[in-house]
Write a protein that holds these residues in place. Sequence first.
Motif, mmCIF file in Angstrom:
data_model
loop_
_atom_site.group_PDB
_atom_site.id
_atom_site.type_symbol
_atom_site.label_atom_id
_atom_site.label_comp_id
_atom_site.label_asym_id
_atom_site.label_seq_id
_atom_site.Cartn_x
_atom_site.Cartn_y
_atom_site.Cartn_z
ATOM 1 N N THR A 21 -15.289 59.830 20.995
ATOM 2 C CA THR A 21 -14.037 59.457 21.652
ATOM 3 C C THR A 21 -14.003 59.792 23.137
ATOM 4 O OG1 THR A 21 -13.195 61.608 20.955
ATOM 5 C CG2 THR A 21 -12.589 59.703 19.594
ATOM 6 N N ALA A 22 -14.967 60.563 23.609
ATOM 7 C CA ALA A 22 -14.929 61.010 25.009
ATOM 8 C C ALA A 22 -16.302 61.513 25.441
ATOM 9 C CB ALA A 22 -13.905 62.134 25.174
ATOM 10 N N GLY A 23 -16.456 61.647 26.763
ATOM 11 C CA GLY A 23 -17.722 62.113 27.314
ATOM 12 C C GLY A 23 -18.100 63.507 26.847
ATOM 13 N N MET A 24 -17.078 64.339 26.578
ATOM 14 C CA MET A 24 -17.372 65.741 26.241
ATOM 15 C C MET A 24 -17.946 65.939 24.841
ATOM 16 S SD MET A 24 -14.925 66.650 23.896
ATOM 17 C CE MET A 24 -14.896 68.431 23.999
ATOM 18 N N VAL A 25 -17.849 64.884 23.995
ATOM 19 C CA VAL A 25 -18.214 65.055 22.580
ATOM 20 C C VAL A 25 -19.651 65.562 22.424
ATOM 21 C CG1 VAL A 25 -18.625 63.793 20.426
ATOM 22 C CG2 VAL A 25 -16.467 63.499 21.652
ATOM 23 N N PHE A 49 -14.922 55.260 21.839
ATOM 24 C CA PHE A 49 -14.139 54.365 20.986
ATOM 25 C C PHE A 49 -12.912 55.125 20.492
ATOM 26 C CE2 PHE A 49 -12.728 51.824 17.528
ATOM 27 C CZ PHE A 49 -13.246 50.550 17.714
ATOM 28 N N ARG A 50 -11.726 54.490 20.651
ATOM 29 C CA ARG A 50 -10.487 55.154 20.219
ATOM 30 C C ARG A 50 -9.750 54.316 19.186
ATOM 31 N NH1 ARG A 50 -8.609 58.916 25.171
ATOM 32 N NH2 ARG A 50 -10.606 60.017 25.219
ATOM 33 N N THR A 51 -9.713 54.811 17.961
ATOM 34 C CA THR A 51 -9.036 54.059 16.891
ATOM 35 C C THR A 51 -7.507 54.029 17.011
ATOM 36 O OG1 THR A 51 -9.250 56.021 15.521
ATOM 37 C CG2 THR A 51 -10.826 54.284 15.127
ATOM 38 N N GLU A 67 -16.008 52.675 28.661
ATOM 39 C CA GLU A 67 -17.010 53.613 29.166
ATOM 40 C C GLU A 67 -16.297 54.683 29.972
ATOM 41 O OE1 GLU A 67 -20.973 51.970 30.409
ATOM 42 O OE2 GLU A 67 -19.873 50.106 30.130
ATOM 43 N N MET A 68 -16.561 55.922 29.616
ATOM 44 C CA MET A 68 -15.893 57.028 30.284
ATOM 45 C C MET A 68 -16.858 57.729 31.228
ATOM 46 S SD MET A 68 -13.949 60.268 28.606
ATOM 47 C CE MET A 68 -12.440 59.546 28.057
ATOM 48 N N LEU A 69 -16.521 57.676 32.513
ATOM 49 C CA LEU A 69 -17.331 58.388 33.506
ATOM 50 C C LEU A 69 -16.822 59.828 33.568
ATOM 51 C CD1 LEU A 69 -17.008 55.758 36.417
ATOM 52 C CD2 LEU A 69 -18.754 55.831 34.620
ATOM 53 N N TRP A 135 -2.030 68.317 27.781
ATOM 54 C CA TRP A 135 -2.887 69.280 27.055
ATOM 55 C C TRP A 135 -3.910 68.433 26.340
ATOM 56 C CZ3 TRP A 135 -2.971 74.600 26.882
ATOM 57 C CH2 TRP A 135 -3.900 75.149 25.991
ATOM 58 N N TRP A 136 -5.191 68.737 26.502
ATOM 59 C CA TRP A 136 -6.214 67.884 25.876
ATOM 60 C C TRP A 136 -7.072 68.647 24.880
ATOM 61 C CZ3 TRP A 136 -11.097 66.594 24.542
ATOM 62 C CH2 TRP A 136 -11.270 65.258 24.126
ATOM 63 N N GLY A 137 -7.323 67.982 23.770
ATOM 64 C CA GLY A 137 -8.263 68.467 22.779
ATOM 65 C C GLY A 137 -7.607 69.248 21.674
ATOM 66 N N TRP A 202 -7.830 59.104 35.800
ATOM 67 C CA TRP A 202 -8.795 60.175 35.586
ATOM 68 C C TRP A 202 -8.114 61.398 34.992
ATOM 69 C CZ3 TRP A 202 -12.782 61.185 40.109
ATOM 70 C CH2 TRP A 202 -13.913 61.824 39.581
ATOM 71 N N ASN A 203 -8.731 61.940 33.969
ATOM 72 C CA ASN A 203 -8.188 63.143 33.338
ATOM 73 C C ASN A 203 -9.127 64.320 33.608
ATOM 74 O OD1 ASN A 203 -6.701 64.865 31.762
ATOM 75 N ND2 ASN A 203 -7.346 64.007 29.796
ATOM 76 N N LEU A 204 -8.577 65.367 34.226
ATOM 77 C CA LEU A 204 -9.374 66.576 34.480
ATOM 78 C C LEU A 204 -8.895 67.648 33.500
ATOM 79 C CD1 LEU A 204 -8.936 66.781 38.386
ATOM 80 C CD2 LEU A 204 -10.461 65.276 37.099
ATOM 81 N N VAL A 205 -9.776 68.006 32.573
ATOM 82 C CA VAL A 205 -9.377 69.006 31.566
ATOM 83 C C VAL A 205 -9.931 70.370 31.964
ATOM 84 C CG1 VAL A 205 -9.318 69.615 29.117
ATOM 85 C CG2 VAL A 205 -9.520 67.212 29.786
ATOM 86 N N PHE A 206 -9.036 71.344 32.004
ATOM 87 C CA PHE A 206 -9.446 72.709 32.322
ATOM 88 C C PHE A 206 -9.644 73.438 30.995
ATOM 89 C CE2 PHE A 206 -6.352 71.434 35.771
ATOM 90 C CZ PHE A 206 -7.336 70.944 36.617
ATOM 91 N N VAL A 225 -14.977 72.737 32.673
ATOM 92 C CA VAL A 225 -14.291 71.512 33.099
ATOM 93 C C VAL A 225 -14.875 70.311 32.372
ATOM 94 C CG1 VAL A 225 -13.966 69.916 35.054
ATOM 95 C CG2 VAL A 225 -13.648 72.367 35.390
ATOM 96 N N ASP A 226 -13.981 69.435 31.924
ATOM 97 C CA ASP A 226 -14.374 68.183 31.258
ATOM 98 C C ASP A 226 -13.519 67.095 31.879
ATOM 99 O OD1 ASP A 226 -14.236 65.968 29.462
ATOM 100 O OD2 ASP A 226 -12.847 67.055 28.165
ATOM 101 N N THR A 227 -14.121 66.102 32.499
ATOM 102 C CA THR A 227 -13.298 65.050 33.097
ATOM 103 C C THR A 227 -13.653 63.685 32.512
ATOM 104 O OG1 THR A 227 -14.599 64.213 34.979
ATOM 105 C CG2 THR A 227 -13.509 66.353 35.274
ATOM 106 N N GLY A 228 -12.678 62.782 32.547
ATOM 107 C CA GLY A 228 -12.904 61.437 32.036
ATOM 108 C C GLY A 228 -12.199 60.400 32.890
ATOM 109 N N LEU A 229 -12.996 59.485 33.442
ATOM 110 C CA LEU A 229 -12.474 58.416 34.314
ATOM 111 C C LEU A 229 -12.869 57.086 33.684
ATOM 112 C CD1 LEU A 229 -11.558 57.280 37.193
ATOM 113 C CD2 LEU A 229 -13.881 57.719 37.927
HETATM 114 N N1 SER Z 1 -11.854 64.623 27.282
HETATM 115 C C1 SER Z 1 -10.868 64.152 28.207
HETATM 116 C C2 SER Z 1 -10.320 62.812 27.815
HETATM 117 O O1 SER Z 1 -10.850 62.199 26.934
HETATM 118 C C3 SER Z 1 -11.465 64.055 29.590
HETATM 119 O O2 SER Z 1 -12.731 63.543 29.504
HETATM 120 O O3 SER Z 1 -9.366 62.377 28.406
#
Ligand code: SER
Length: 329
Positions: A21-25, A49-51, A67-69, A135-137, A202-206, A225-229
Motif C-alpha cells: 500500500t505504500a513505499g514504506m512496506v 495498491f489501495r483497496t 506509484e509512490m515516490l 496520523w499515519w500507520g 506529499w505525506n511526510l510521516v514522522f 521518516v517515511d514520505t509518500g508523493l
Molecule cells: N506511508 C505514508 C503514506 O502512505 C507516506 O509514505 O501516505
Amino acid sequence: HLRVASSSLIPVGDPTLLLTTAGMVQFKPYFAGDTTPPSLRLTSSQKSFRTPDIDIVGDATHNTMFEMLGNFSIGDYFKEEAIAFALEFLTHNMGLPKDRLYATIYLDDDEARELWIQAGVPDERIFRFGDQDNWWGPAGLEGPCGPCSEIHYDGGAEKGCGPMLEPDALTALLREERDTGVEAVIQGCHPNCDCERFVELWNLVFMQFYQDPQRNRTPLPAPSVDTGLGLERMAAVLQGKSSVYETDLFWPIVEKACQLSGKTYGHDHETDYALRVVVEHARASSFLIGDGVVPGNEGRGYVLRRIIRRAIRYGRRLGLDQPFLAELA
Ligand code: SER
C-alpha cells in the motif's frame, strides 16, 4: 539517498497485508530494527495498491494503483530535514511556486509548525488536523506509525467552494471534537476540503512508534521518516491538468478506450466517469497480473476480480465488449 527498486505488489514476508500500500512496506523490518538497511537514507518509486478507494475510482484524483515516490530515513534525519528536503524538491526541482503550498500538521505537533514557518511557509497556510488525517500507520495489523504532515497544492481560489477558514478557528473546532466526541461542523474551505481547490501531494510521516496487533505503541529504536508523493498527482500539477487521466501517464490509454468505444472524452460527465474507471482498472489489473496475482474468490485474487468486474460493468455502459480490457492492457 540510496535508490531502491520498487518491490512487488504482493508484500513479501508480511502476512498482515494483502497488497503493498505504500513505499514504506518493504522497509518495515528496517524501521523496526529487525534487519539492517543497506543505507540509513533510502528512496524509491513504489507500485502501490489501495483497496479502500476502489468504489471512488472514476473521480479526478483517486487511483487503486499508483506509484509512490518517497524518501526514507531509518533513524537518520527527522522532521527538520524531511520538511526542508520536501520543500526544496517541490520548489527548486519541480519548480512549483512556494505560495501555492499549504502544510497540514498533527493537532498537537507544535514542533512541525515551527519548522514549516522556519522553512518559509507562513502560519496562515499551516492547518492542524486530528488522527484521521494526520496520523499515519501502521500498514497492516502492526508496524511503525506516527504523526504526519502533508503538503497540499492550491489550484487557485477559483476552483474552491468559498472563503478559506482561519487555521486557528479550525484547530479550535477539531480540539473540541476530540474533547467531546461530537463531530465538528466545519464551514469554510481548507486543504482537506472535498472541493477541487486543493490536491494532497506529499505525506511526510514522522515515524516514532511501533504499534502491535493489540494496538499497544512502543517507541521505535530511533525516530525515522517515511514520505509518500503520488507520481500521478505530481504529473497532473506539473502538466496543468485537472485530472490524472489527462496526463501523459494515462492519456494514451484514454485515447485507446475512446477509439474502441467510439466515445469522446470531455463532453459528458457519465461517459468521462466510465472511461476513467475502465482506464484505471485496466492499468491496475495489468500491474497486479504482472506481479503474479490471478483472479479468484478470496484475498488478492478477489481484489483483482472485483476491479475487472467493475471495469466490465462500466465498459458495457460505453458499449464495449469484454475483450476490450486485454486491448487496453
Ligand atoms: N506511508 C505514508 C503514506 O502512505 C507516506 O509514505 O501516505
